[in-house]
Design an enzyme around this catalytic site. Structure first.
Site, PDB file in Angstrom:
ATOM      1  CG  HIS A 243      13.046 -19.820  10.026  1.00 50.59           C
ATOM      2  ND1 HIS A 243      13.555 -21.091   9.969  1.00 50.59           N
ATOM      3  CD2 HIS A 243      12.558 -19.665  11.275  1.00 50.59           C
ATOM      4  CE1 HIS A 243      13.364 -21.678  11.126  1.00 50.59           C
ATOM      5  NE2 HIS A 243      12.771 -20.834  11.944  1.00 50.59           N
ATOM      6  NE  ARG A 299       7.389 -13.386  -3.005  1.00 51.33           N
ATOM      7  CZ  ARG A 299       8.581 -13.772  -2.591  1.00 51.33           C
ATOM      8  NH1 ARG A 299       9.646 -13.547  -3.333  1.00 51.33           N
ATOM      9  NH2 ARG A 299       8.733 -14.425  -1.463  1.00 51.33           N
TER      10      ARG A 299
HETATM   11  P1  ADP Z   1      12.451 -14.834  -0.608  1.00 53.74           P
HETATM   12  O1  ADP Z   1      12.343 -16.307  -0.582  1.00 53.74           O
HETATM   13  O2  ADP Z   1      12.526 -14.239  -1.972  1.00 53.74           O
HETATM   14  O3  ADP Z   1      13.451 -14.266   0.339  1.00 53.74           O
HETATM   15  P2  ADP Z   1      10.484 -14.179   1.360  1.00 53.74           P
HETATM   16  O4  ADP Z   1       9.098 -14.735   1.395  1.00 53.74           O
HETATM   17  O5  ADP Z   1      11.464 -14.575   2.374  1.00 53.74           O
HETATM   18  O6  ADP Z   1      11.054 -14.418  -0.100  1.00 53.74           O
HETATM   19  O7  ADP Z   1      10.357 -12.597   1.427  1.00 53.74           O
HETATM   20  C1  ADP Z   1      10.369 -11.820   0.323  1.00 53.74           C
HETATM   21  C2  ADP Z   1      11.493 -10.880   0.347  1.00 53.74           C
HETATM   22  O8  ADP Z   1      10.969  -9.616   0.129  1.00 53.74           O
HETATM   23  C3  ADP Z   1      12.270 -10.856   1.656  1.00 53.74           C
HETATM   24  O9  ADP Z   1      13.595 -11.147   1.385  1.00 53.74           O
HETATM   25  C4  ADP Z   1      12.145  -9.474   2.178  1.00 53.74           C
HETATM   26  O10 ADP Z   1      13.420  -8.948   2.478  1.00 53.74           O
HETATM   27  C5  ADP Z   1      11.494  -8.723   1.039  1.00 53.74           C
HETATM   28  N1  ADP Z   1      10.378  -7.978   1.513  1.00 53.74           N
HETATM   29  C6  ADP Z   1       9.304  -8.436   2.124  1.00 53.74           C
HETATM   30  N2  ADP Z   1       8.494  -7.444   2.454  1.00 53.74           N
HETATM   31  C7  ADP Z   1       9.094  -6.329   2.014  1.00 53.74           C
HETATM   32  C8  ADP Z   1       8.758  -4.972   2.052  1.00 53.74           C
HETATM   33  N3  ADP Z   1       7.656  -4.547   2.622  1.00 53.74           N
HETATM   34  N4  ADP Z   1       9.637  -4.129   1.493  1.00 53.74           N
HETATM   35  C9  ADP Z   1      10.740  -4.530   0.890  1.00 53.74           C
HETATM   36  N5  ADP Z   1      11.106  -5.795   0.833  1.00 53.74           N
HETATM   37  C10 ADP Z   1      10.294  -6.682   1.393  1.00 53.74           C
HETATM   38  P1  ADP Z   2       8.464 -18.336   4.369  1.00 54.42           P
HETATM   39  O1  ADP Z   2       7.148 -18.121   3.719  1.00 54.42           O
HETATM   40  O2  ADP Z   2       8.657 -17.499   5.553  1.00 54.42           O
HETATM   41  O3  ADP Z   2       9.583 -18.302   3.377  1.00 54.42           O
HETATM   42  P2  ADP Z   2       8.891 -21.230   4.435  1.00 54.42           P
HETATM   43  O4  ADP Z   2       7.824 -22.226   4.667  1.00 54.42           O
HETATM   44  O5  ADP Z   2       9.409 -21.105   3.055  1.00 54.42           O
HETATM   45  O6  ADP Z   2       8.377 -19.838   4.964  1.00 54.42           O
HETATM   46  O7  ADP Z   2      10.095 -21.559   5.430  1.00 54.42           O
HETATM   47  C1  ADP Z   2      11.183 -20.694   5.599  1.00 54.42           C
HETATM   48  C2  ADP Z   2      12.406 -21.480   6.001  1.00 54.42           C
HETATM   49  O8  ADP Z   2      12.185 -22.223   7.206  1.00 54.42           O
HETATM   50  C3  ADP Z   2      12.850 -22.507   4.999  1.00 54.42           C
HETATM   51  O9  ADP Z   2      13.683 -21.968   4.037  1.00 54.42           O
HETATM   52  C4  ADP Z   2      13.558 -23.536   5.858  1.00 54.42           C
HETATM   53  O10 ADP Z   2      14.880 -23.126   6.110  1.00 54.42           O
HETATM   54  C5  ADP Z   2      12.801 -23.484   7.143  1.00 54.42           C
HETATM   55  N1  ADP Z   2      11.778 -24.552   7.184  1.00 54.42           N
HETATM   56  C6  ADP Z   2      10.546 -24.489   6.670  1.00 54.42           C
HETATM   57  N2  ADP Z   2       9.866 -25.636   6.885  1.00 54.42           N
HETATM   58  C7  ADP Z   2      10.700 -26.448   7.551  1.00 54.42           C
HETATM   59  C8  ADP Z   2      10.582 -27.773   8.098  1.00 54.42           C
HETATM   60  N3  ADP Z   2       9.459 -28.470   8.013  1.00 54.42           N
HETATM   61  N4  ADP Z   2      11.661 -28.283   8.745  1.00 54.42           N
HETATM   62  C9  ADP Z   2      12.779 -27.570   8.874  1.00 54.42           C
HETATM   63  N5  ADP Z   2      12.938 -26.335   8.405  1.00 54.42           N
HETATM   64  C10 ADP Z   2      11.919 -25.765   7.746  1.00 54.42           C
END
Ligand code: ADP
Ligand code: ADP
Ligand code: MG
Length: 668
Positions: A243, A299
């Site tokens: 994910h 953000r």
């Molecule tokens: P995005 O959709 O931009 O990937 P996520 O919610 O998946 O956002 O997470 C934010 C990003 O920030 C992630 O890709 C992760 O690698 C990075 N990240 C989260 N926490 C930290 C941290 N403590 N230090 C550096 N990078 C971080």
């Molecule tokens: P995060 O805050 O960790 O980014 P998200 O809710 O954005 O969490 O979900 C991360 C990833 O998980 C999505 O990019 C998608 O690939 C998968 N995902 C999230 N919700 C669903 C869903 N209802 N069904 C299938 N895949 C999902």
């Protein structure tokens, strides 16, 4: 560019982050004439972002909690350095409403939305309630307050399995579990809660219908404080592992123009529900036809550069101008889309070891030059240390071209030219991934990487004669280079040695694979290699830019091969290979069967014990789960046996190499 308005609000910007995003924000801030202040932890004294900023303030010890996540210390650093505004980057404090509020209370400008907007959108459950009211399409699910088992079980049953259990406060793919049957729900909720509590200090869950084989589509939005809100097209981030996004592109190759308009309109509607100010992203999952809102990130996002490359907008500049109270400089109609951009995230990790993070010192850092179609956002350089305290992302490689195919080609080429040593990186995996035919054909979903993993990691491609020839040539070249002055170069036209006919045996091993013996025959006459029962004529001369011109069977090819002790890195037209040169004088001939002691591969926290002492374990059976660099890693039995002892308990913080469990082989 008119700076006067910006300058009236602030001239000094503190960047409350590290790594590539700190570097990226500093770059734009400098171009805008701002004074930049970096903050750093003890582990980051020598880091790139510290070197780049005009000034840098030490926050405290390496642990994020004591440095980058410590609100008080960040505010204090702003005060000390005279900063008037704070850019939070992503991760760390970027979505922390308390931090945004504390900045305001301290008279500082927080570059981002208000605490109230963050709070409204920060919880996945809360934002889904808002979106539901506003008529934004949602994945069917439960996002209510009640968290008792019975309520969750009832909700899941009503939604219909399979479902996805998600931490409401979640991020980075954590605190999320797929549940395929009612019987698995309770256990999954428990483990998701545990992960969420540890990561976000909040274990509230929501449940969603699992969209099968989904795509991830998201829209960049930005609002100003004058009531203007724009969408900057969409990105597709379907290539994910656990994910988490790995490759992102813009625009989405899946949507047609009408669908693009619809998803962008839905995103503007979502953001305008809270009167959003600043840069943000509305995320959707798609079943290929319709899109469903999943969350908003309040953000700047890791993958924002692909949007910048197709729109020509510098999002950080716009964030800073909005924070200074300026109006957005363009209208929705003036924002146009040009070409295609695609980004790959370079991590210090081993894709063939379940993406286990890698730490250490970067011995060499080689990335291609930036150009009009190629952008590299890096947070590290040669000599820097990748510490276990933070996220393992090192850099992003981003390619732009007029068409998707050309952008993919450019990215593939750039990754093939990229080479980082000292830590294990996912670069070869990324190169294999972006050049995969299914990626080119956009025949992917979020499960693609997991399904194709075997074919995308190094074990997939066994070395052949060309690679063994390159390895032998590299060893000879290395020996020639280190030979005492005056020694006759084996690269001379006369062959390897002017007298007699000699032979030399090399043994190579690849990963867990078998050994290959290669015999070099040299001396009078042409050299040759014996590999298995094949006899191959062999010659090699140093080529351009560190490469080797290798001729096997009379066929000439350019290869790159580097020897580091007994490890060999080989790049040929067949791809990249890592070979181990088995020490001819013994020394490392110990059996590769695995240890009977299970040790922590990196510093981490024990989060679950999965087997009991005395249990019979199959090879590969899970023993315990360790949280390492924000990721859960399950340690497994290296061979079939009986679990003899567990030497840790849940919650233990363990150092690298600490023994955690002991296993006794099945039959002696
Ligand atoms: P995005 O959709 O931009 O990937 P996520 O919610 O998946 O956002 O997470 C934010 C990003 O920030 C992630 O890709 C992760 O690698 C990075 N990240 C989260 N926490 C930290 C941290 N403590 N230090 C550096 N990078 C971080
Ligand atoms: P995060 O805050 O960790 O980014 P998200 O809710 O954005 O969490 O979900 C991360 C990833 O998980 C999505 O990019 C998608 O690939 C998968 N995902 C999230 N919700 C669903 C869903 N209802 N069904 C299938 N895949 C999902
Ligand atoms: Mg997300």
């Amino acid at each position: 560019m008119d700076r006067s308005k910006l300058y009236r609000r602030f001239r000094t910007l503190l960047i409350a982050n590290r790594g590539e995003i700190a570097v990226r924000v500093i770059r734009t801030a400098k171009a805008m004439g701002l004074r930049t202040v970096a903050v750093y932890s003890e582990a980051d004294r020598g880091a790139l972002h510290v070197a780049m900023a005009d000034e840098a303030v030490l926050l405290g010890p390496s642990r994020a909690r004591d440095s980058y996540l410590n609100i008080e210390r960040v505010i204090e650093a702003a005060r000390k350095s005279g900063a008037e505004a704070i850019h939070p980057g992503y991760g760390f404090l970027s979505e922390n409403a308390d931090f945004a509020k504390t900045c305001l209370d301290a008279g500082l400008i927080f570059v981002g939305p208000t605490a109230e907007m963050m709070q409204a959108m920060g919880s996945k459950s809360g934002s889904k309630l808002l979106m539901e009211k506003a008529g934004v399409p949602l994945v069917p699910g439960y996002h209510g307050e009640s968290q008792d088992d019975a309520t969750l079980a009832k909700a899941a049953g009503k939604i219909g399995f399979p479902v996805l259990v998600k931490a409401s406060a979640g991020g980075g793919g954590r605190g999320m579990r797929i549940v395929r049957a009612a019987g698995e729900l309770a256990a999954s909720v428990e483990s998701a809660k545990r992960e969420a509590k540890a990561a976000f200090g909040d274990d509230r869950m929501l449940i969603e219908k699992l969209v099968e084989n989904p795509r991830h589509i998201e829209v960049q939005v930005i609002g100003d404080s004058h009531g203007n809100l724009l969408s900057l097209f969409e990105r597709e981030c379907t290539l994910q592992r656990r994910h988490q996004k790995v490759i992102e592109e813009a625009p989405s190759p899946t949507l047609d123009a009408a669908q693009r308009d619809a998803v962008c309109a839905a995103a503007r509607k979502a953001a305008s529900v809270v009167g959003y100010v600043g840069a943000g992203t509305i995320e959707f999952v798609s079943d290929g036809k319709d899109v469903f809102f999943i969350e908003m990130n309040t953000r700047l996002q890791v993958e924002h550069p692909v949007t910048e490359l197709i729109t020509g907008i510098d999002l950080v500049e716009w964030q800073l101008r909005v924070a200074a109270g300026e109006k957005l400089p363009l209208t929705q109609e003036q924002i146009t889309l040009r070409g295609h951009a695609i980004e790959a995230r370079v991590y210090a990790e081993s894709p063939d070891k379940n993406f286990m993070p890698s730490v250490g010192t970067i011995r060499s850092w080689n990335m291609p030059e930036q150009s009009a179609g190629l952008r590299i956002d890096a947070g590290y350089r040669q000599g820097d240390t990748v510490s276990p305290h933070y996220d393992a992302m090192l850099a992003k490689v981003i390619a732009w071209a007029p068409t998707r195919d050309a952008a993919i080609d450019r990215l593939t080429f750039a990754l093939e030219q990229s080479d980082v040593r000292g830590v294990v990186t996912n670069i070869p995996f990324l190169a294999a991934l972006v050049s995969h035919p299914a990626v080119g054909a956009n025949a992917i979903d979020t499960g693609f990487i997991e399904r194709e993993l075997k074919h995308l990691t190094s074990g997939a491609n066994p070395p052949h004669d060309l690679e063994f020839g390159a390895a032998v040539a590299a060893i000879l070249q290395e020996e020639a280079a280190t030979a005492k002055g005056g020694a006759k170069s084996p690269w001379g036209a006369a062959g390897w040695m002017p007298v007699g006919r000699r032979q030399r045996l090399f043994t190579f091993r690849q990963g867990q694979g078998g050994e290959q013996k290669v015999t070099l025959h040299y001396g009078k006459g042409a050299a040759s290699l014996a590999i298995g029962d094949r006899k191959i004529s062999f010659s090699a001369v140093p080529g351009a830019s560190g490469g080797i011109d290798l001729t096997l069977h009379g066929i000439k090819s350019k290869v790159v091969a580097i020897v580091e002790g007994h490890e060999l890195y080989v790049r040929t037209s067949n791809g990249r290979f890592e070979l181990h040169w088995v020490d001819p004088f013994g020394g490392d001939d110990e059996e590769q069967v695995g240890e009977d002691r299970i040790v922590a591969p990196l510093p981490g926290t024990v989060v679950a014990l999965l087997a009991e002492v005395g249990a019979k374990l199959e090879k590969g059976a899970p023993i315990l789960t360790l949280e390492v660099m924000k990721m859960e890693q399950t340690l497994r039995a290296p061979f079939a046996g009986v679990l003899k002892a567990i030497k840790c308990k849940v919650g233990d913080i363990v150092g690298e190499g600490v023994e955690l469990a002991e296993i006794e082989p099945a039959d002696g």
